[in-house]
Write an enzyme that holds these catalytic residues in place. Structure first.
Site, PDB file in Angstrom:
ATOM      1  N   CYS A  15       1.621  -9.203  42.042  1.00 54.92           N
ATOM      2  CA  CYS A  15       0.861  -7.602  41.516  1.00 54.92           C
ATOM      3  C   CYS A  15       1.686  -7.153  41.537  1.00 54.92           C
ATOM      4  CB  CYS A  15      -0.639  -7.298  41.068  1.00 54.92           C
ATOM      5  SG  CYS A  15      -0.982  -6.748  39.725  1.00 54.92           S
TER       6      CYS A  15
ATOM      7  N   SER B  62      -4.109  -7.415  36.707  1.00 48.23           N
ATOM      8  CA  SER B  62      -3.737  -6.100  36.164  1.00 48.23           C
ATOM      9  C   SER B  62      -4.670  -5.753  35.124  1.00 48.23           C
ATOM     10  CB  SER B  62      -3.330  -6.449  35.455  1.00 48.23           C
ATOM     11  OG  SER B  62      -1.799  -5.630  34.789  1.00 48.23           O
TER      12      SER B  62
ATOM     13  N   TRP C 170      39.603 -24.939  11.536  1.00 50.20           N
ATOM     14  CA  TRP C 170      39.916 -25.374  10.485  1.00 50.20           C
ATOM     15  C   TRP C 170      39.887 -24.808   9.098  1.00 50.20           C
ATOM     16  CZ3 TRP C 170      39.177 -29.597   7.864  1.00 50.20           C
ATOM     17  CH2 TRP C 170      38.932 -29.703   6.218  1.00 50.20           C
TER      18      TRP C 170
ATOM     19  N   GLU D 154      -4.593 -13.217  40.873  1.00 54.03           N
ATOM     20  CA  GLU D 154      -4.013 -12.554  42.708  1.00 54.03           C
ATOM     21  C   GLU D 154      -5.505 -13.250  43.058  1.00 54.03           C
ATOM     22  OE1 GLU D 154      -3.397  -8.671  44.132  1.00 54.03           O
ATOM     23  OE2 GLU D 154      -3.668  -8.687  41.831  1.00 54.03           O
TER      24      GLU D 154
ATOM     25  N   ARG E  61      41.304   0.738  14.346  1.00 53.61           N
ATOM     26  CA  ARG E  61      41.884   0.298  13.783  1.00 53.61           C
ATOM     27  C   ARG E  61      42.978   1.593  12.514  1.00 53.61           C
ATOM     28  NH1 ARG E  61      44.935  -3.939  16.023  1.00 53.61           N
ATOM     29  NH2 ARG E  61      43.779  -3.086  17.705  1.00 53.61           N
TER      30      ARG E  61
ATOM     31  N   SER F 190      39.190 -14.324  -2.145  1.00 54.51           N
ATOM     32  CA  SER F 190      38.976 -16.062  -2.575  1.00 54.51           C
ATOM     33  C   SER F 190      38.120 -16.474  -3.381  1.00 54.51           C
ATOM     34  CB  SER F 190      39.129 -16.811  -1.928  1.00 54.51           C
ATOM     35  OG  SER F 190      38.290 -17.232  -1.274  1.00 54.51           O
TER      36      SER F 190
ATOM     37  N   LYS G  32       1.523 -10.490  49.930  1.00 56.70           N
ATOM     38  CA  LYS G  32       2.328  -9.446  49.174  1.00 56.70           C
ATOM     39  C   LYS G  32       2.684  -7.516  49.708  1.00 56.70           C
ATOM     40  CE  LYS G  32      -0.289  -6.414  45.428  1.00 56.70           C
ATOM     41  NZ  LYS G  32      -1.750  -5.895  44.533  1.00 56.70           N
TER      42      LYS G  32
END
Length: 709
Positions: free
Chosen positions: A243, A270, A544, A119, A412, A426, A188
């Site tokens: 700013c 800032s 897959w 700024e 559920r 498995s 601004k």
């Protein structure tokens, strides 16, 4: 204008009324019961006084941007942006101009295309009452003209801050310059006037409407509603705020974004106080997230007056909620990163609540800046976008994800009023995670863990390692364990359909998967249990899985968990629950396999999934970027090159990208009838939720793009 007054009864003589109206075009005031009721005017009077008035109330109505004919660039969406803090000399314009020029040269060498300074760059933010001094004002104008002339050699869009006078008002401005031209000036809007700030002492807030401002004797667009559009890459639209504009509830950037701007530049000064760094970074991050935009925050640093304040040069670049680059305080470091405009556009397009703005008074200002795809991007792409990157497992993330999975199952179980569940275990990763999630759901509901049955069904390809791990895991978790050998059933089935058991084709493999599903479903019916699905996101995206085999269940807890995350969650669970670490760690180390083909001579797994379809980490990378952002194959390839540099060569990446594209499109029919399963991450494929895709969509255009790599 003379007033004509007539009672309402005069309206009976329309001819006379018409004559009176057109005699002088003055309005006729109609009264009723002695009071004014309404007014009659001629068409000429209406056009002259009302239409003209309306048009003057908005002399700069928003006009659609018309693209000039010319070359178009394809930078893959990337725009390199920089935020620089110069060594400021307060009220020393000549020094500051010199520092800005040095920064432009540095930025140009690093191929920065959008450069933002702090700024009031030309004067310093802390000039105080000197802002009102004519000498400083004149020097600032000369500095702007000098920078504009200097920039003619650089194909770079940059923004500097300066105090500029328009008529009787001084404004805190952002001046936008590209290749020798001043494109526009943005004042601004919000002036802080509290605590250490007193900008209203010098400056006026931005006018409500756009206009023009004289800089060096020439008129330029002036206002808070300017958007700068690159004609060579119209997807790039830049807007500014200054700013304090970012710290107020109704920031100008909100309207900028709604009107199409996707990169917001903030010129800031800032000052630093304890804790402000973190707050500022959070503000910039969340602003970019809310606006689905890139946000460039350039902060004042060394050289500003320290009479009362100190400035740290905290530069930030954020994109849709993520900080891409952040400078260290007091180091005068620039922040440079590549904003992905394509990614932002994909997010905005998908987020239909974002929509388009319909605001009046915006002006789109064209400029022509060339952009090209970077050789390497200045931003980081993770090899595994679904999991945290740190070496240590993020146990909080593990607990959070598994809690979401478990709570989906909890609902559920409560809905169907069941206190039993059955999982086909498995000894592989997916079924293991499904079993762990089921255990967590039962714990939450205070159900007896013996109500969970881990059922293993060895067949032609089952190895001793996976069989033993399944059994040990069930014992370690305290759930029921059962084993049903399905070899004889499969042999009978293959005989029934006249299929030789020596023919190890897809029928041979799918028969096993469907038989396991049939056993699980039947046992679930027989024991009044819920059959839990094990298939993960990666398998479902690649197809897959066996249609109506392992593809089907009564509730799929892994439906939005990709394979790389499945492994990660199992690793985390092992750390959180040492009592099950031994079987879990061995399951994690076991090669991924459906175990549908016979084992080798040593009884080890012979069928390895990644040898057939490619590395899951690559596919998960493609899945994330394809489904999340809709990237084209060429860009997917480019991103994978960046992420897997040194791990996979180009031919490997291209090969498996082609496999991904073909399998993804060919297998939508499986995803179109998935069982229920809760969404956990930002990428999901439920046909009722995130992915509504026709099963017969063509992949040819995608493969054409892939072939051109």
């Amino acid at each position: 204008m003379k007033s004509k007054i007539m009672p309402i009864t005069a309206l009976r003589d329309t001819a006379k009324i018409d004559e009176e109206i057109h005699k002088s075009s003055d309005p006729i005031f109609i009264t009723k019961n002695g009071f004014g009721d309404f007014v009659l005017v001629s068409q000429d009077f209406f056009d002259a006084h009302f239409l003209k008035e309306n048009s003057q109330s908005n002399p700069k109505a928003t006009q659609p941007f018309v693209l000039a004919k010319g070359p178009q660039d394809d930078p893959f969406g990337y725009v390199r942006c920089g935020c620089f803090s110069i060594e400021t000399a307060v009220a020393g314009v000549a020094h500051n101009v010199s520092e800005i020029k040095k920064a432009i040269e540095i930025a140009a060498k690093q191929k920065v295309k959008v450069l933002v300074f702090s700024e009031l760059t030309l004067t310093g933010y802390t000039a105080g009452d000197l802002f009102l001094n004519a000498t400083l004002q004149e020097k600032a104008v000369k500095g702007i003209l000098d920078l504009a002339d200097f920039s003619s050699a650089y194909d770079l869009f940059f923004i500097v801050g300066a105090p500029l006078l328009q008529d009787n008002c001084l404004y805190n401005c952002a001046v936008c310059i590209h290749q020798g031209k001043i494109l526009g000036v943005v004042p601004k809007t919000n002036l802080p006037n509290y605590s250490e700030f007193y900008e209203k002492r010098y400056f006026h807030a931005a006018p409500l409407q756009n206009g023009t401002i004289l800089v060096g004797g020439q008129s330029y667009p002036f206002g808070s509603r300017l958007i700068f559009v690159d004609e060579r890459y119209p997807s790039l639209k830049i807007a500014c705020e200054i700013c304090e504009d970012a710290w107020v509830p109704d920031s100008p950037s909100i309207n900028h974004a709604l009107m199409g701007a996707n990169i917001i530049a903030n010129l800031s000064a800032s000052n630093e106080v304890v804790g402000k760094k973190e707050f500022r970074a959070s503000l910039v991050s969340m602003t970019s997230a809310k606006l689905i935009a890139g946000y460039l925050y350039a902060d004042a640093g060394n050289g500003e007056s320290t009479s009362d304040l100190v400035f740290a040069g905290h530069n930030l670049i954020a994109e849709n909620g993520k900080i891409l680059k952040e400078s260290e305080l007091f180091q005068q470091e620039p922040a440079i990163a590549d904003i992905d405009v394509e990614r932002l556009q994909a997010e905005r397009t998908k987020t239909t609540s974002f929509g388009n703005g319909n605001l009046e008074g915006y002006l789109y200002i064209p400029f022509a800046m060339s952009l090209e795809k970077p050789i390497h991007v200045l931003r980081h792409y993770s090899m595994n976008p679904f999991i945290p990157e740190q070496k240590e497992v993020d146990l909080n993330r593990v607990k959070s994800i598994m809690a979401m999975q478990a709570m989906g199952l909890v609902k559920r179980l409560e809905t169907v009023r069941q206190q039993k569940a059955i999982v086909g275990e498995s000894g592989g990763l997916d079924s293991t995670l499904a079993l762990l999630v089921t255990v967590e759901a039962f714990k939450y509901l205070h159900y007896d863990l013996k109500g969970i049955t881990a059922l293993t069904m060895p067949a032609f390809g089952t190895s001793k390692r996976t069989h033993d791990n399944a059994k040990l895991l069930a014992k370690s978790l305290g759930v029921s364990f059962e084993e049903i050998n399905i070899k004889s059933t499969l042999l009978s089935h293959l005989k029934d359909i006249n299929h030789s058991p020596d023919d190890h084709n897809v029928t041979y493999e799918n028969a096993q998967a469907r038989e396991r599903t049939q056993v699980l479903m039947d046992l679930a019916n027989d024991t009044n249990a819920l059959m839990i699905g094990t298939g993960d996101l990666s398998e479902l995206c690649l197809g897959w899985c066996t249609y109506n085999g392992d593809h089907m269940s009564m509730y799929g807890v892994n439906a939005s968990i990709p394979k790389t995350l499945v492994r990660y969650l199992c690793q985390g669970y092992a750390l959180l629950h040492p009592e099950v670490a031994a079987p879990l760690n061995d399951i994690i180390d076991t090669p991924i396999s459906p175990e549908l083909l016979p084992t080798d001579a040593a009884g080890q797994i012979a069928q390895k999934t990644e040898d057939k379809i490619g590395p899951y980490e690559l596919h998960d990378f493609f899945i994330y970027h394809f489904l999340r952002f809709g990237y084209r194959p060429k860009k997917l390839f480019f991103l994978a090159q960046e992420a897997y540099k040194g791990k996979y060569d180009d031919s490997t990446i291209k090969k498996w990208l082609g496999v991904f594209l073909k399998r993804f499109f060919q297998n939508e029919f499986k995803r179109s009838c998935l069982p229920d399963g809760a969404k956990v991450g930002t990428v999901a494929i439920s046909p009722r939720g995130d992915l509504r895709m026709p099963s017969d969509a063509s992949v040819e255009d995608y493969l054409q793009d892939w072939n051109e790599i």
